[in-house]
Motif scaffolding. Structure first.
Motif, PDB file in Angstrom:
ATOM      1  N   ILE B 238       0.842  -1.190   0.000  1.00 51.21           N
ATOM      2  CA  ILE B 238       0.000   0.000   0.000  1.00 51.21           C
ATOM      3  C   ILE B 238       0.879   1.242   0.000  1.00 51.21           C
ATOM      4  O   ILE B 238       1.725   1.415   0.875  1.00 51.21           O
ATOM      5  N   VAL B 243       2.051   8.333   6.550  1.00 56.52           N
ATOM      6  CA  VAL B 243       1.607   7.164   7.309  1.00 56.52           C
ATOM      7  C   VAL B 243       0.079   7.167   7.387  1.00 56.52           C
ATOM      8  O   VAL B 243      -0.573   6.141   7.197  1.00 56.52           O
ATOM      9  N   GLU B 244      -0.512   8.348   7.644  1.00 54.17           N
ATOM     10  CA  GLU B 244      -1.969   8.444   7.760  1.00 54.17           C
ATOM     11  C   GLU B 244      -2.644   7.965   6.476  1.00 54.17           C
ATOM     12  O   GLU B 244      -3.641   7.234   6.518  1.00 54.17           O
ATOM     13  N   LYS B 246      -1.397   5.964   4.096  1.00 51.68           N
ATOM     14  CA  LYS B 246      -1.212   4.522   3.893  1.00 51.68           C
ATOM     15  C   LYS B 246      -2.180   3.739   4.764  1.00 51.68           C
ATOM     16  O   LYS B 246      -2.824   2.789   4.318  1.00 51.68           O
ATOM     17  N   VAL B 247      -2.272   4.142   6.016  1.00 48.48           N
ATOM     18  CA  VAL B 247      -3.135   3.418   6.953  1.00 48.48           C
ATOM     19  C   VAL B 247      -4.599   3.565   6.538  1.00 48.48           C
ATOM     20  O   VAL B 247      -5.367   2.594   6.607  1.00 48.48           O
ATOM     21  N   ALA B 248      -4.971   4.736   6.047  1.00 50.41           N
ATOM     22  CA  ALA B 248      -6.351   4.941   5.596  1.00 50.41           C
ATOM     23  C   ALA B 248      -6.676   3.991   4.443  1.00 50.41           C
ATOM     24  O   ALA B 248      -7.744   3.384   4.399  1.00 50.41           O
TER      25      ALA B 248
END
Lengths: 317, 261
Positions: B238, B243-244, B246-248
């Motif tokens: 992904i 980071v936000e 990617k995590v989303a």
């Protein structure tokens, strides 16, 4: 048709839901099915078990929490008298132990850690992982004696109780136990067993040191996940062995397995590759774990895990 | 105090296993002492040291090529060893093997027997427990601690519901879990001494056993096939700026594509 005894599990008087998995396997084999439940509290648990469309239920209490020899001795006469062909239990710390003892006691046969059954009756073929899952074997019984199967948890669709009621018979009074467990210290509140978990988060060498495991622990607490570990950090003494996932640890089968800072050695993969969905978080994009992960994030686990916990919680609301 | 340890050889846990002719193909795979048995050997030596004057005998069902691994157990501190080898045992099930071990061990007058919780090859976890049953002894499986005094034992095990504390009288069988101890490495002195320690070889006939009863031809459990698990297809990495982000994207995939959260 054969006669089958399913041995369900209970803790502190509450029947474990795996009773439904045992019944599912029993119906696949086919025959008349009775049930048994052991230990203090077996009286209450037996009433629950009696609701699972069984012929009858044995409530077995030998005066201790567990005893391999005692439990086997207490139920052995009933197994012979009842003419049971099969005993089915769960592959848990006590189920695997009692099953082995019963198979030996009746000079029978034992197939453990069963993940699937094909066919029925005495010709049933069991699927059983070898080498912690590197190979899946097919195994058959070749005996007229007692055939004992233990099921890997979460591999059979759990049937629900039908509400019917079966007679309950008490066993176990006066049993001599050679080796007995009198105390079980329950795990800390909120502890989720790796074998029962829908979500597992595991940490590897990427945690850096023993204190680094707190990022895994925090994630588990926030999201309601069980905690796992790679062999590397267990061998380094950073975390207790009971957390280890892999060939010399636990074999797990959750809906979601999150491997954080784990490179993906073959002995680790053997323990978790049947997870429905695997997420890998690693700062090295060449880590072998990415080859079997459904989703990967290349990044710092200390940044990704807390953010993932936050967003999963937000998504659930 | 006489302590007996049962050990076996298994393929190296780092080995990749292939299938040929419907069976796991172990040709050329390095064989090691079963990792759980290493804890049993270490525990036997520790207990012998603690109890003062205890002696440890290692028993293995194996083949000529097993001698090297068996000698290593002697180098760690065991006194002597028994190597049971017989072609008829190929394909024997665990209860048959327990009968063979009983015949070999019974004359030794053991106070207790240690074995690994399971072989990490076929993962049965049956032999040690079956041996206890055949001997009419108690047993504790998956032990993470053991103490012996005055003919009695106490032991603990990691149960699924919590830590289990066991007690009982000797003789007994214990199967060891990882975490009970830290197995030592052989010292040079130990390695030299091991060369002089006796290894008794036994066949089924030597043990007074009939191959027709305990041999693989009479096994009550039979392998009828083997396959490799379906190969997991690599998924996707992904991507994202932060980071936000990617995590989303990950949470979206887990929720809407994989449907696991």
């Amino acid at each position: 048709m054969g006669r089958i005894l399913i041995i369900a599990e209970q803790f502190q008087g509450k029947l474990k839901a795996s009773a439904g998995e045992l019944l599912s396997a029993a119906q696949q084999i086919g025959g008349e099915v009775d049930g048994a439940v052991f230990g203090p509290g077996s009286g209450d648990a037996a009433k629950e078990l009696a609701g699972y469309a069984l012929g009858k239920v044995f409530a077995v209490d030998c005066g201790c929490e567990y005893s391999g020899d005692g439990f086997a001795a207490a139920v052995s006469d009933a197994i012979s008298a009842g003419g049971y062909d099969f005993v089915i239990l769960m592959q848990t710390s006590t189920g695997r132990d009692l099953g082995a003892r019963l198979a030996a006691r009746h000079d029978g046969a034992w197939i453990n850690d069963v993940i699937g059954l094909e066919g029925s009756g005495a010709d049933v073929v069991a699927r059983k992982p070898l080498f912690a899952g590197k190979v899946i074997s097919s195994v058959k019984f070749s005996t007229e004696s007692l055939k004992v199967l233990s099921l890997r948890p979460r591999n059979f669709d759990a049937l629900a109780a039908s509400g019917a009621s079966a007679p309950i018979e008490q066993l176990g009074g006066g049993t001599q136990c050679l080796a007995s467990c009198t105390v079980i210290e329950p795990k800390e509140a909120g502890f989720i067993d790796l074998k029962d978990a829908d979500i597992i988060v595991s940490g590897g060498r990427g945690i850096g040191n023993a204190e680094g495991y707190s990022v895994v622990r925090d994630f588990a607490t926030e999201v309601g996940a069980a905690m796992g570990a790679s062999r590397a950090i267990v061998d380094s003494g950073w975390i207790d062995h009971s957390y280890q996932v892999g060939q010399t640890g636990k074999v797990v089968n959750p809906q979601l397995y999150i491997a954080a800072g784990i490179s993906g050695a073959i002995q680790h993969l053997a323990g978790m590759q049947t997870s429905k969905v695997i997420v890998a978080i690693n700062n090295s994009e060449s880590a072998p774990i990415f080859r079997i992960a459904d989703y990967g994030i290349v990044g710092d686990m200390f940044e990704v895990l807390p953010e993932l916990a936050r967003q999963i919680k937000a998504a659930r609301q | 105090m006489k302590i007996v340890v049962i050990v076996k050889e298994v393929p190296d846990t780092e080995a990749r296993i292939t299938i040929s002719d419907g069976k796991p193909d172990l040709n050329g795979v390095k064989m090691i002492i079963n990792p759980y048995d290493e804890y049993a050997v270490e525990e036997a030596i520790l207990q012998a040291e603690k109890l003062g004057g205890g002696s440890v005998t290692v028993v293995m069902i194996g083949s000529d090529s097993s001698r090297k691994n068996l000698t290593n157990c002697l180098a760690l501190g065991a006194e002597d060893a028994i190597l049971i080898k017989d072609d008829a045992l190929s394909g024997a099930d665990s209860i048959q093997l327990a009968k063979v071990l009983k015949a070999a061990i019974e004359p030794l007058g053991a106070d207790f027997i240690l074995a690994g919780r399971q072989g990490v090859d076929h993962d049965w976890g049956l032999t040690g427990i079956a041996l206890a049953e055949l001997l009419g002894w108690g047993h504790v499986g998956l032990i993470t601690s053991l103490s012996i005094a005055d003919g009695k034992f106490s032991a603990s095990a990691d149960g699924d519901s919590g830590k289990m504390s066991f007690a009982g009288s000797l003789p007994a069988v214990f199967t060891t879990d990882k975490g009970i101890n830290e197995p030592r490495y052989a010292s040079l002195k130990g390695i030299m001494a091991a060369k002089k320690k006796p290894v008794a070889e036994k066949t089924l006939a030597d043990l007074g056993l009939d191959a027709a009863t305990v041999g693989g031809a009479n096994a009550k459990v039979r392998f009828v096939g083997a396959e490799l698990p379906p190969e997991k297809q690599p998924g996707r990495i992904i991507e994202g700026e932060t980071v936000e982000a990617k995590v989303a994207a990950l949470v979206d995939a887990l929720r809407n594509e994989a449907k696991v959260i």
